[in-house]
Design an enzyme around this catalytic site. Structure first.
Site, PDB file in Angstrom:
ATOM      1  N   ARG A 147     -21.083  22.316 -40.988  1.00 21.51           N
ATOM      2  CA  ARG A 147     -22.197  21.474 -40.544  1.00 21.51           C
ATOM      3  C   ARG A 147     -22.113  21.237 -39.050  1.00 21.51           C
ATOM      4  NH1 ARG A 147     -22.899  16.657 -38.662  1.00 21.51           N
ATOM      5  NH2 ARG A 147     -20.719  16.092 -38.921  1.00 21.51           N
ATOM      6  N   VAL A 148     -23.303  21.164 -38.427  1.00 24.82           N
ATOM      7  CA  VAL A 148     -23.434  20.680 -37.055  1.00 24.82           C
ATOM      8  C   VAL A 148     -24.526  19.626 -37.063  1.00 24.82           C
ATOM      9  CG1 VAL A 148     -22.585  22.751 -35.877  1.00 24.82           C
ATOM     10  CG2 VAL A 148     -25.016  22.554 -36.435  1.00 24.82           C
ATOM     11  N   SER A 149     -24.596  18.841 -35.999  1.00 27.77           N
ATOM     12  CA  SER A 149     -25.509  17.698 -35.967  1.00 27.77           C
ATOM     13  C   SER A 149     -26.948  18.044 -35.615  1.00 27.77           C
ATOM     14  CB  SER A 149     -24.998  16.652 -34.973  1.00 27.77           C
ATOM     15  OG  SER A 149     -23.742  16.183 -35.388  1.00 27.77           O
ATOM     16  N   SER A 150     -27.159  19.060 -34.770  1.00 26.74           N
ATOM     17  CA  SER A 150     -28.530  19.327 -34.317  1.00 26.74           C
ATOM     18  C   SER A 150     -28.799  20.824 -34.204  1.00 26.74           C
ATOM     19  CB  SER A 150     -28.777  18.656 -32.966  1.00 26.74           C
ATOM     20  OG  SER A 150     -27.975  19.268 -31.979  1.00 26.74           O
ATOM     21  N   GLN A 205     -27.177  23.118 -31.662  1.00 27.59           N
ATOM     22  CA  GLN A 205     -25.785  23.513 -31.868  1.00 27.59           C
ATOM     23  C   GLN A 205     -25.642  24.713 -32.817  1.00 27.59           C
ATOM     24  OE1 GLN A 205     -24.561  19.572 -33.224  1.00 27.59           O
ATOM     25  NE2 GLN A 205     -23.176  19.466 -31.476  1.00 27.59           N
TER      26      GLN A 205
END
Length: 194
Positions: A66-69, A72
């Site tokens: 997972r990444v936040s945005s 990314q």
């Protein structure tokens, strides 16, 4: 090898009273296994059978990245590449790769919730993540407890040992970042409210 439970441990694990287990054993409805000494016990296969969980050989090994945005996406690709290299070098056969974009403090992420449902249903044998914060920013210990209760091992590949001060600083920065993003996102609603 499956974990072995005494009657009291098994009763707690499946949330049934010991007297109910003894009654089921005596009636043959759900018999306990017996050691040569006569002591009764249960194992993880009994947990799966009683709770209608997936048989062990059908349980999955899942890697969660997972990444936040969306900005990314390159980081997400690197994270996946690193996890692939780790699993190959460790000889881990992965059944499913879950890739998600969303904040670590957002517990309403669709793929995260589907993963939690699969763990609770007993469908996940092992969950592999790069860092604890890739799964959740806060509450990892609760998720770990939930996974343990449902026979899922969570493997954190990159264990960071931070001092309590460093950990708290990172947590505070994550909170400030999350709320500043929310405030920035609310700017578009300002015109509607005026």
């Amino acid at each position: 090898m499956d974990k072995v439970y005494s009657i009291s441990e098994f009763a707690e694990r499946v949330n049934v009273s010991m007297s109910t287990l003894r009654r089921w054993d005596a009636s043959g409805e759900f018999p306990a296994k017996k050691r040569p000494s006569g002591h009764r016990y249960y194992d993880e296969s009994d947990v799966r059978k009683l709770l209608n969980l997936t048989p062990e050989e059908m349980r999955k090994v899942i890697v969660y990245c997972r990444v936040s945005s969306h900005s990314q996406k390159d980081d997400l690709a690197f994270q996946i590449e690193s996890m692939e290299a780790y699993c190959l070098s460790a000889g881990i056969a992965v059944d499913e790769w879950v890739k998600e974009i969303g904040g670590g403090m957002n517990f309403k992420r669709k793929k995260f919730l589907a993963l939690m449902d699969a763990i609770v249903a007993g469908e996940v044998k092992r969950l592999i993540i790069a860092h604890k914060d890739r799964l959740v920013r806060f509450g990892f210990d609760f998720i770990q407890h939930l996974a343990d209760r449902h026979g899922c091992e969570i493997e954190v590949v990159n264990q960071e040992s931070l001092s309590p001060q460093e950990e708290m600083t990172e947590d505070l920065l994550a909170i400030v970042h999350t709320f500043s993003c929310r405030l920035y996102g609310m700017r578009k609603y300002r015109k509607d409210t005026e």
